[in-house]
Structures are given as C-alpha cells and as structure tokens.
Scaffold this motif. Structure first.
Motif, short mmCIF file in Angstrom:
data_model
loop_
_atom_site.label_atom_id
_atom_site.label_comp_id
_atom_site.label_asym_id
_atom_site.label_seq_id
_atom_site.Cartn_x
_atom_site.Cartn_y
_atom_site.Cartn_z
N PHE A 102 -25.91 28.33 -11.39
CA PHE A 102 -24.58 28.21 -11.98
C PHE A 102 -23.76 27.08 -11.37
N PRO A 103 -23.67 26.97 -10.03
CA PRO A 103 -22.86 25.87 -9.48
C PRO A 103 -23.40 24.49 -9.88
N MET A 104 -24.72 24.41 -10.14
CA MET A 104 -25.33 23.10 -10.39
C MET A 104 -25.11 22.61 -11.82
N PRO A 138 -16.87 22.39 -10.99
CA PRO A 138 -17.10 21.11 -10.32
C PRO A 138 -18.31 20.40 -10.89
N SER A 139 -18.38 19.08 -10.69
CA SER A 139 -19.49 18.29 -11.20
C SER A 139 -20.71 18.46 -10.30
N VAL A 140 -21.86 18.00 -10.80
CA VAL A 140 -23.09 18.05 -10.02
C VAL A 140 -22.94 17.26 -8.73
N HIS A 141 -22.25 16.12 -8.82
CA HIS A 141 -22.07 15.29 -7.62
C HIS A 141 -21.30 16.05 -6.55
N ALA A 196 -15.16 27.82 -5.49
CA ALA A 196 -14.70 27.15 -6.71
C ALA A 196 -15.84 26.87 -7.69
N SER A 197 -17.09 27.07 -7.27
CA SER A 197 -18.22 26.72 -8.13
C SER A 197 -18.91 27.95 -8.72
N VAL A 198 -18.34 29.15 -8.55
CA VAL A 198 -18.91 30.36 -9.13
C VAL A 198 -17.88 30.97 -10.07
N ASN A 202 -14.03 39.16 -8.40
CA ASN A 202 -14.10 38.69 -7.02
C ASN A 202 -15.47 38.05 -6.77
N PRO A 203 -15.50 36.82 -6.24
CA PRO A 203 -16.78 36.15 -6.02
C PRO A 203 -17.43 36.50 -4.68
#
Length: 952
Positions: free
Chosen positions: A321-323, A334-337, A347-349, A413-414
């Motif tokens: 998911f974050p990727m 967020p972006s892959v970079h 912030a990425s989940v 909640n993450p």
C-alpha cells in the motif's frame, strides 16, 4: 512466601521475555537507529517464543488435525501462508506503473510486514499453548497490568514535558500509544472489579485509573470509541456469565471501585487543567465531516477502494500500500520517491486495518483475517459456559473485550500496522485462547500437536526441532533487523520546544501555460523560513507522479530563520494534454508539517514520445583502493519519435561515496549524453545498489542502473573544511555585480581523498562561474570557489551553495548566501549574431574556427552570461575556445570563438546554449553544423567556404 518464590522461579523465562518486549516499547525512542534496536528486541522476543513453543513438539496426524480444528488456528495458518505467497508474487513480479523491478527499499518494507505477521502468529501460538496453566495466566495478568502502568507513566511524562497537548510516550506518536492502551484497558477494568480487595485488585484498579487518564490524553477518538465498545462487551459478557440476579445482589462490589476510579480520574483532570483540552477534542466527534484529519482519512480510504477494485481477489501484495498508493491517489498518499527515501510511516497507510488488508492481500486475505477474529469470538463465547476457574473466566472476558475494542479502533487507527503495538494484539488474542483450553487439552504432551507416548512421525527428534527453530530464529531476526535498519532515515520531527520554524512557499501555484510538445520550460518556487530567531527549518520536496514534471537538483533544504532557497521545476510534455500535479513539501514546521504547491500546464502539438535507452545497465567498478577513485560512464540516448525530447535526472539515492555528474539530461530525438559516475571510497566496504534514472519516457519513467563496487585498504577518512558558513554580499546596485570566494579544504587523514561537487539550486541572481563544479582534493589541498551576486531587481535574496562530498560526517554542506539589490530595475537584453554557424566541409583531423558576437542591447543593466555550453556532450567535434562565463555592460559586446574539428567523414550538428540573466531569453541558442571528409591523396585541403584551415 516459599510458594510465591517457587512460582517466580518457574515462570522466570516468561518474565524475562515480557520485560524484553515491554522495555523497548515503553522507554526506547521510536526514531533513527533506536527504532532498529526496538525492532530487534521485539523480534528477539518473537523468535525466542518460537523456540519456547517448539521445545516439546511431537508430531502426529491426530495432533495436527486437532490443532487445525481449534478456534482460529486454521484461519491463521492459511493467512500466514497466503501472505507468504503474496510476498513471493509481489517481489518477483514487474510493476509497470512504477518501475521495471521493485527496488530494495520496497522489498524491505514487504519483508518487514511479512515478518510482523509471522511474528504475531508465533506469539499467538506461544501464548495459547505455553501459557494456559492458571499460574502462567496469573503471571501474564500481572505483566499486562504492569505494562499498562509503565505505558501510562511514560505517556504522562511525555505529556508534561511537551507543548503538543498529547501523550505519546516512547512511541513518539499518540495513535500508537492509544492503540497499546486500548488493549490493556479491559484487562485492567475487569480485574479491578473481580475478587477480594487484595494486592492484585488494588494494582489492577491503579492500572485502570492510569490507563483511562492517559488514554484521554492521547486525544485519539477512534481509541476512545473502541475502548467504550470493549467495556460494553465486557459488561454484557459478565452479565451473561454471572447472571443478572447475582450482579444486582453484589452490585456494591462493582459500584464502589468504579466510583473511586471515576473520582480519581475527575480529580486528575481538574488538578492538571487538561479537562478543557480533552473536552474540545471530544466535541469534534459531532462534526467529523468538517475535521481535516477525517477528510484526509476519507481520501486514503478512497485510495484503498481503488486498489481493491483493481485487484479484488489477490490484492497488490503484502506491504504494497505505501508503495503504490500514490498511483491511485490525487494528493493524499505520498509518492514512490518519498516512500523510497523515508520509508513507510503513518502518512503512507490508510488508517483502516480492513481496507489495507483487502488492498494488499485481496478479499481472500481479508476473509482469512476476519475468520481469525470470528474463530476467536466463537470459541471464547462457547467456552464461557463451561469454564469453572474464575481466573480463566475473567481473563477470557477481558481478552474478548480487548479484541472487540481493537476491532473498532482498527477502523480509524493505523497503530496496528506497526511492530510497537501489533505483538500485544496477538499476545492478547493468544491469551484469550489459552484461557479456553480444557484440562484434557492442557494435559496432552507437547500441547500443540501431540498425543501422549506417540513417537515423532518424522524421526527428527526433539533436540533437532529445537536446534532448527533456533537457527530459524537467528536467521529471521537478522533479516528483520536488516530490513528495518538498512534504510533508516531520521524523520522530520516536529519539536514544540525551542524557537519554532515557519515555512513559507512562494508561489503556491506554478502555471506553465501552454507549451508545445517537445519543448521545455523551467519555473522556480521559493521555500523560506519566516519563523522565530534561532529556528532551523528542515524538509524535503517531491513531485507526486512526476512525469512530465521534474524537480531539478537536490530535493532537501535546511534554512536558518530569515533564509530562503529556490527549487526549479521543468515541464517537458510528450503529448497534447492538460496536466495537474502536486509538489509535496514535508518539513519540521509543527503548524504545517505537510504542504503542497500546485503545478499545472497545457501542451499542444503532435505527439512525440521519447524513449530512453541507457547502457550499460550495470556499472562494475571492481576493487578500488581506499584513498583513490575510479570513474565509469553511463550513456543515455533518446531513441524515440522524431521531434521528441527526453528530459530526466540521474540520482544516487544512498549516502555513499558515489557522485553523478551531470545529474540531469535534455536530449532531442537521436541525441545522447554521457553521465560520469565517480567512486571515491574512504573505508573498506562493498556496495551493491541502484542509481535512479527518472525521465519523461512514459513507458520507463523510473529506471535503474546497478552499481557494483568494492574497496580495500585501511580507512582514510576525509574531512571537509569550508572557510565560511555564511557569505553576505551586502547591498549591490542593480545592473552591477560583486564576487566573494569560498575555500574548500581537505583536513582529513593522511592519504585521504576528498571528492565532491559544488552547485547552486538557482543560477540567478547568484552564479558560480569561478571554479569547476567537481573537485578531488588530497590531504591539505584546497580549491577556491568564486560566487557572483548580480541583482536585476530590488529586494533581499538568499540562496544555498550546496557542497556534496564523501566526508561521512558532512555529506552535504551548505554555505548560506545573502545579498540585497538596490536602485532602479534594469533589464539586460541579449542579442547573438549569427544564430546559425556553418563550418562547411572540413578534412578529418583539421580545424576551422568561427566567431559569434554577443551584445547587451538592454537599457542599463549588465548582461551576466552564467555559462556557455554545447547541448550534446557526446559530439566532441565542436569545442568552445573562449571563456564560458562573463558579464557585458550596456551597449558593449563580447566575441565567442567556436572550433570544428571533425573526427570522421560524416555530417555533424550541435547547438551552442548561452545561459544569461536576460529575463526574456534566459537560454539563447546558436545552431552549429559541419561536414567532415577524408581528402584523397594530393587534394587541396581547404574548407568549402574558403575559411582558413590548419592541421595539427
């Protein structure tokens, strides 16, 4: 007393494992290298539990069947197996939207996620089958209550020493602490109401009061709702088990402690003046739709929904998911970079456990996870009616209430995605199942899959299984530690103590207008620190879904109060379309930690798709001795459609002694360029990583070039010394200029080699014409860089001179530049004559020179020519003989001489690019052409145009 000591001795391994688990969670910071140590400690507990679990295993078909038929065991085994298949499939399958193959960072994130699930399953089975005796359940209870007290104390300390108005403990985040406490609250509340008023009950009552108070101070609304649901489940199960009549007759046993707890909590909020803060947070529950964090969650949930719709059955892969979320989200994810640079964070989940499982493992994985929860509740509900032991009964009720609270909290909640909290969830789940085990089940030898006096079916022996599990534990611990710590980057943490930075972005929207396909336009934006004196603003910038926008130069910044820096964005469309992107700006500004700059652009014209061709795909440096250097070359070509333009960057994503020059390329169809990669080792080591090649090729936007190198010899560490940290040019009249120098010296070890580069983020009004952009310095050697300040408008200017080097302590140095432009605005006007130069026919090996004249036709300002270069560096038949940077006063001119020396009998073409401070023509172009021929014997050697030709 003797019996108590005996009980402690028998359960000493359990206490030790629990302390190893709790200590990192409570008191080890969740940042930097400490985070890797925390992972290592918790994985040590997990795999020590594996050894503990398999210590007496004896395998038999009957035992395996019984094991799989018990509660959620089968569903959990299938879930772990499905996750393993997902990991293998994901990390070995091309992802065309992202890159040819997943980079190491993404594989590490997937591996860490898989290990988290496997470790949780091991903890579950260890608790279920090795902690089912009454003595061990009592020991687990004391440890859980102690964990609640420790977490609460740590949370209260963090609240009292911070101005953030939230409790975070050592987790570093209130959401993680809230998830941890919401599992412990039902356990504390249940045993605060159960049994005689002995030391254990007083301890439980203390833990309950502290956990409730700290949970409020986390200000986490989903945890509050989850805790309320968990307590309701506990109450309903208690009434079902004990009976409503008995509850009524003994209500004084429950009401008195509850009132005492409420009074204590109320007194705490009154004395600490925290009631108003908690109340204000609670009021936001009535207006969730207007809350910014809730709207952000809605956006991330929509992203997860799109991922599920894309691959509903199998998902995108565990940990994915974050990727890949950035490819399904307009701006929330967020972006892959960013993920490759910083890693997976809160912030990425998506802040929803169920949606993330479905997005990564598909509906199959979600179904298995829900089956685990269903199996737990079904077995627990059935067992309540037949359990005679009060300890077992109330422990089961407490665990069922805790898991019910988790089920609700996981909707928003993450925390359950992180190893700080996840092990406790599986431990509570396993403890609840341990409480359901009957006396007959507990009497079976091996307890997991064994029946008494059955020989091992595989003939491996008990000692062999212990040895195998130990080896497996050590191997997986090492893998987990490497996966988590191998790419650690210090996060941009917000700190409310001390001078506060404040970020200012100007402009907040970049409009490129309409650009023809195949053309390039650059625009800049500025980041400033307008915060308090003494503050330092740190951050990074990244463009989500970069193509056809590119961020040139370094993507990080560090600014003292009053300083600013500029970033350049390049727009190179490949087809007619309308483009909307966002630049994400992350910083340590507590008020605006994440900001955005909107980027828009239109394009028109016929589609001309560039196609990148790079080679070689592996740069092997072999073995290089410490204190020396080696260079390899990477060639990039545009083999795309006629009229296309290939634009991109080449970056080294790691902090290692490799330097890429130049870091950008801009190629028309058929053109190529050479990128030099230098390796200057400072210590014995081996390197194996990938350079990132980003371009506007829509079929290969994110490519990689493998780097393989080794270094040998004793350490020779360079030490960079810069003569000034700040250079102030003072007040300079518009149209004139002033220069200052900065000296770079290597004061490192004898035999060391300092290698690096110097660059400015933006060329105007500062320029760097006085020294080469790269350097190699032996011990005590130095280089002097000349910086020019030539303002064309009034105002204050500031910039960073960036010095990249192989100094391990100062990989990126900064010199702060400042100056003020005063006087009337004056605009230079460049005029170049001629704009086309033909050298005619020239014999191979001979030389012909031509001249062009550059004039300043402006009103009164000086024309600053920052650099003259050839557009294609691969064509070395053309060269520039005169200085490449200079200034021209109003009405004056300067002559530039170009030489043509053909290397073969062929037609040659190139362009001379003149970069200047003319606001209307910042990049002037002169087209060059010539033909090389091989003369026959005795032929006169003259050019076709009659120009002078000389041999060499």
């Amino acid at each position: 007393m003797q019996g108590g000591l005996s009980n402690v001795r028998r359960n000493a391994p359990l206490y030790l494992l629990a302390l190893l688990l709790l200590a990192p969670v409570m008191f080890v910071p969740n940042t930097g290298a400490w985070q890797g140590m925390k992972w290592f400690a918790m994985q040590a507990v997990v795999f020590a539990s594996l050894v503990f679990l398999l210590a007496k295993v004896r395998w038999s078909p009957q035992g395996i069947r019984q094991f799989l038929a018990t509660g959620p065991n089968l569903a959990l085994v299938l879930l772990v197996g499905w996750a393993g298949l997902s990991f293998v499939s994901f990390t070995n399958t091309a992802l065309p939207e992202m890159m040819t193959t997943p980079p190491a960072r993404l594989r590490d994130i997937a591996m860490a996620e898989l290990l988290r699930l496997v470790g949780g399953a091991i903890l579950f089975f260890a608790a279920m089958y090795r902690c089912s005796s009454r003595e061990r359940l009592n020991s687990l209870l004391l440890l859980l209550l102690g964990g609640g007290v420790l977490a609460s104390v740590s949370g209260l300390l963090s609240y009292s020493t911070s101005a953030s108005n939230v409790a975070t403990a050592a987790f570093g985040n209130s959401q993680l602490l809230a998830s941890f406490l919401v599992l412990l609250l039902p356990v504390a509340v249940v045993f605060a109401q159960q049994g005689a008023m002995n030391a254990r009950r007083i301890f439980a009552l203390t833990a309950a009061v502290m956990v409730i108070g700290t949970l409020f101070l986390t200000q986490n609304r989903s945890a509050w709702i989850g805790a309320a649901v968990g307590l309701v489940v506990v109450a309903l199960l208690a009434v079902k088990t004990v009976g409503f009549r008995e509850v009524r007759t003994q209500k004084h046993l429950f009401v008195a402690p509850a009132l005492a707890a409420l009074v204590a909590i109320g007194a705490f909020f009154a004395l600490s003046n925290t009631g108003e803060v908690v109340g204000a947070r609670a009021q936001t529950l009535t207006a969730a739709q207007a809350d910014g964090s809730f709207q952000w969650r809605m956006g991330m949930w929509d992203t997860a929904r799109k991922m599920i719709a894309d691959k509903p059955l199998t998902g995108r892969g565990i940990g994915s998911f974050p990727m890949v979320a950035g490819y399904y989200s307009n701006h929330q994810a967020p972006s892959v970079h960013q993920v490759k640079t910083v890693g997976a964070d809160l912030a990425s989940v998506p802040h929803n456990e169920y949606l993330q499982i479905a997005a990564e493992l598909g509906l199959v994985g979600l179904g298995l996870y829900l089956a685990v929860l269903a199996g737990f509740f079904v077995r627990g509900f059935k067992a309540l009616s037949r359990i005679g032991s009060d300890t077992r009964k109330w422990m089961l009720i407490a665990c069922m209430g805790a898991i019910a609270a988790q089920c609700v909290d996981a909707l928003g909640n993450p925390g359950w995605r992180f190893a700080d909290v996840s092990p406790l969830f599986w431990l509570i789940l396993g403890t609840g199942m341990a409480a359901t085990r009957t006396h007959r089940e507990r009497q079976e030898v091996g307890e997991v899959v064994a029946v008494r006096n059955v020989r091992p079916a595989f003939g491996f022996g008990r000692l062999g299984w212990q040895a195998l599990s130990a080896v497996l534990a050590i191997g997986l611990m090492a893998t987990s530690y490497a996966a988590v710590t191998g790419h650690q980057v210090d996060p941009l943490e917000c700190n409310y103590e001390g001078p506060q930075p404040q970020i200012e972005k100007n402009p907040e929207r970049l409009d490129f207008g309409t650009v023809a396909v195949g053309r390039t336009v650059d625009k800049t934006f500025t980041i400033s620190n307008v915060g308090e004196r003494g503050s330092v603003l740190r951050g990074t910038v990244a463009i989500n879904k970069t193509n056809p926008f590119f961020l040139l130069g370094p993507n990080n910044f560090e600014l003292q109060a009053g300083q600013s820096t500029s970033f350049t964005v390049r727009f190179t469309p490949v087809e007619a379309d309308v483009y909307f992107k966002d630049i994400t700006v992350n910083s340590n500004d507590c008020e605006t930690p994440v900001g955005e700059i909107e980027v828009v652009g239109n394009s028109e014209g016929e589609t001309a798709i560039p196609q990148i061709e790079k080679g070689p795909l592996t740069l092997d440096f072999g073995t290089v001795r410490v204190g020396s250097q080696a260079t390899r070359q990477l060639t990039i070509r545009n083999v795309g459609d006629p009229g296309s333009r290939l634009v991109g960057t080449v970056r080294n994503p790691s902090d290692n002694p490799f330097f890429v020059t130049p870091g950008t390329f801009d190629l028309k169809a058929g053109e190529s360029t050479v990128i030099s990669v230098r390796f200057a080792p400072i210590q014995e080591d081996s390197h194996n990583f990938e350079l990132e090649v980003e371009s506007n090729d829509p079929n290969d936007p994110l490519g990689e070039v493998a780097i393989v190198a080794e270094s040998t010899g004793p350490d020779r560490i360079p030490d960079i010394r810069v003569s000034a940290e700040t250079v102030n040019f003072g007040s300079v009249n518009i149209g004139s200029s002033r220069t200052r120098t900065v000296t770079i010296t290597n004061v490192g070890d004898r035999g060391s080699l300092l290698v690096g580069s110097v660059e400015l983020r933006a060329q105007i009004p500062f320029s760097f014409p006085g020294a080469r952009s790269t350097f190699s310095l032996g011990r005590n050697e130095s280089i002097t860089a000349t910086i020019r300040f030539a303002p064309q408008t009034e105002g204050d200017f500031s910039e960073n001179l960036l010095i990249q080097s192989n100094d391990p302590e100062t990989a990126t140095g900064r010199v702060n530049l400042a100056g003020t432009g005063v006087g009337r605005e004056a605009f230079p006007d460049i005029e170049v004559d001629p704009t086309r130069v033909s050298f005619g026919r020239v014999a191979v090996g001979r030389e012909v020179t031509r001249s062009i004249v550059i004039r300043n036709e402006g009103d009164s300002g000086s024309l600053l020519v920052g650099r003259i270069r050839l557009q294609s560096t691969s064509n070395n038949s053309f060269s520039i003989l005169t200085p490449r940077s200079f200034s021209i006063r109003n009405g004056e001119s300067r002559t530039v001489t170009i030489q043509f020396r053909p290397s073969s009998g062929a037609n040659f073409a190139n362009s001379l690019v003149i970069e200047s401070n003319d606001p209307r023509t910042p990049n002037g172009t002169v087209r060059l052409s010539g033909t090389g021929f091989r003369p026959t014997s005795g032929a006169s050697v003259r050019s076709a145009s009659g120009a002078s030709v000389r041999g060499r």
